[in-house]
Write an enzyme that holds these catalytic residues in place. Structure first.
Site, PDB file in Angstrom:
ATOM      1  N   LYS A 107       0.872  -1.169   0.000  1.00  0.00           N
ATOM      2  CA  LYS A 107       0.000   0.000   0.000  1.00  0.00           C
ATOM      3  C   LYS A 107       0.907   1.216   0.000  1.00  0.00           C
ATOM      4  O   LYS A 107       1.618   1.483   0.967  1.00  0.00           O
ATOM      5  CB  LYS A 107      -0.914   0.017   1.226  1.00  0.00           C
ATOM      6  CG  LYS A 107      -1.815   1.255   1.265  1.00  0.00           C
ATOM      7  CD  LYS A 107      -2.622   1.338   2.536  1.00  0.00           C
ATOM      8  CE  LYS A 107      -3.325   2.685   2.619  1.00  0.00           C
ATOM      9  NZ  LYS A 107      -4.050   2.872   3.913  1.00  0.00           N
ATOM     10  N   GLY A 168      -8.778   9.119   9.051  1.00  0.00           N
ATOM     11  CA  GLY A 168      -9.161   9.226  10.455  1.00  0.00           C
ATOM     12  C   GLY A 168     -10.244  10.245  10.751  1.00  0.00           C
ATOM     13  O   GLY A 168     -10.594  10.436  11.923  1.00  0.00           O
ATOM     14  N   ALA A 195      -9.893   5.226   3.663  1.00  0.00           N
ATOM     15  CA  ALA A 195      -9.783   6.406   4.531  1.00  0.00           C
ATOM     16  C   ALA A 195     -11.073   7.207   4.593  1.00  0.00           C
ATOM     17  O   ALA A 195     -11.769   7.368   3.608  1.00  0.00           O
ATOM     18  CB  ALA A 195      -8.633   7.321   4.120  1.00  0.00           C
ATOM     19  N   SER A 218      -9.517   3.407  11.805  1.00  0.00           N
ATOM     20  CA  SER A 218      -9.930   4.145  12.998  1.00  0.00           C
ATOM     21  C   SER A 218     -11.354   3.855  13.430  1.00  0.00           C
ATOM     22  O   SER A 218     -11.652   3.826  14.626  1.00  0.00           O
ATOM     23  CB  SER A 218      -9.761   5.652  12.760  1.00  0.00           C
ATOM     24  OG  SER A 218      -8.422   5.979  12.489  1.00  0.00           O
TER      25      SER A 218
END
Length: 268
Positions: A107, A168, A195, A218
């Site tokens: 990644k 996040g 994300a 997260s």
């Protein structure tokens, strides 16, 4: 239903991150509950954490014990270059990750802005060019910009990982127009939303739009009950994909009776 990415067949479309969990045990439970077959690991971040003491469940996972935990989960490792800000730095870390993890999957993250953690498109494409030539299977973390994504494909990437929102942030899919455009214009490679996902609703929505998978961290690791949240995301991703495959009804501007009424009403 199985699908294929980078020549590998998978049953799950859920890619799970491994940072920020309260303890190694909760991380392990979360991976199991998610059903994820691919988990991301940040070599730079984990090396900084160091090695936790044996049996210290309260410590955050790190070092060789952390890597062993991931291997024992049975999931495939997807090392990432989190924390890198230049192509040269990302390339060096990628080479190290290949040696440490014995995998050519990567990644690729090259961050260009400290506040938004937005990828630097120029450094990202430059790094991708080099790493693809070196035999890496590059999973580039990018924005939802169509031209940047096309340049990454030109560089040889066979997977794209556009963001839903900044890392996040938990904001979900903040630019649905751009994401729909990506999916409509890029149809021959897997697109993984990476994300910004905040809730299972966001993940289901991404899958309903036709994306091939979701990567998040997260939203699970910061939940009050990470394993339970991991299971919730698993179910949402499965439901969203089934809805996409079944065909979602078109929205209408007016009410339409589900049971048509014909003829004159019967009057006693």
């Amino acid at each position: 239903m199985t699908w294929t990415i980078a020549g590998t067949q998978l049953d799950s479309r859920f890619f799970l991150g491994t940072a920020g969990y309260p303890s190694p045990r909760i991380l392990e439970q979360s991976i199991q509950a998610s059903g994820a077959q691919v988990v991301t690991v940040g070599l730079k971040r984990q090396m900084a954490h160091g090695e936790p003491s044996p049996g210290s469940d309260g410590q955050k996972p790190g070092g060789q014990a952390f890597f062993q935990l991931i291997r024992q989960s049975g999931a495939r490792l997807l090392p990432n270059t989190a924390g890198c800000h230049t192509a040269a730095e990302a390339i060096a870390l990628a080479r190290m990750a290949r040696e440490v993890f014995d995998t050519h999957w990567l990644k690729l993250e090259v961050i260009g802005d400290h506040y938004t953690l937005q990828p630097d498109p120029f450094e990202l494409v430059n790094a991708a060019h080099t790493l693809v030539k070196e035999g890496f299977e590059v999973f580039p973390y990018c924005t939802d910009d169509l031209v940047t994504c096309q340049r990454l494909l030109d560089a040889g990437c066979r997977i794209l990982m556009p963001w839903g929102a900044p890392i996040g942030s938990g904001q979900g899919l903040i630019n649905q127009y751009a994401l729909r455009t990506l999916r409509d214009r890029i149809t021959d490679v897997p697109l993984i939303i990476d994300a910004g996902i905040g809730s299972p609703m966001d993940a289901a929505q991404a899958m309903e739009m036709g994306f091939d998978g979701v990567l998040l961290n997260s939203a699970v690791s910061h939940a009050h009950n990470p394993p339970l949240m991991a299971e919730a995301f698993k179910l949402a991703i499965e439901a969203g994909r089934k809805a996409f495959e079944a065909g979602i009804m078109a929205e209408q501007d007016m009410a339409i009776a589900t049971t048509p009424v014909t003829g004159r009403p019967f009057v006693l």
